[in-house]
Design an enzyme around this catalytic site. Sequence first.
Site: not given
Length: 171
Positions: A8, A10, A16, A19, A52-53, A97-99
Site C-alpha cells: 500500500d 500511504d 500518511d 491526500y 487515490q480517492s 478497482c477500489r480496495k
Amino acid sequence: MKKALFLDRDGVVNIDKKYVYKIKDFEFCDGIFEFCKYFQSKDFLIFVITNQSGIARGYYKEEDFAILSAYMIDEFAKQAIKIEKIYHCPHLQGCECRKPKPAMLLKAKEEFNIDMEKSFFIGDNLTDMQAGINAKVKNLFLINDDVNYDKTEFKIFKNLKELLKYLKDEK
C-alpha cells in the site's frame, strides 16, 4: 510464476498525511528501503497498490499523481530498488478497482504471472487486508500501531522494521 511484494502507498511507503500529492509533502516511512531491498534480494517483484480517492474528490489531478509517482519510483531507483508498477484507483466507493476489492492485485497477477500463494501484501488498513484476502494473497501483514485485531488471516506489526525483523528471524 513470480513472487510479488505488494505495498500500500500511504501509510506503508510514505507517511500518511491524508491526500498526499505534492513532492514536498511526501515523506518515506522509516525502513521502507531496507524492507524492499530484502524482498528484492529474494527475487520478489515490487508493486504499489493504492486507493487515490483524492483524484475523484478534486483535491488533485491524475497528472499530480503521475508526477509524485515518478518521483517515488526515482527515489527507489536511487536505492537500487525497482518498482515494477503502481496500480491505483482514482475513484470513490462503488467502483470495481477500489480496495477492499481485489481488482488491482488481480490485474498485477495477470500482467506479471504472479503466484499469490508465495506473495506478500503489506498494508496499514483493514481494506488492504480484505483486498489481499479477496485476491488470495497468502502472506498478509498490517502495519498499524493503533490496531488490535484477533485475526488469523493476517499478522499485525507496529512498523516495517519490526516486521522485517520478524521475517528474518522466521527463516
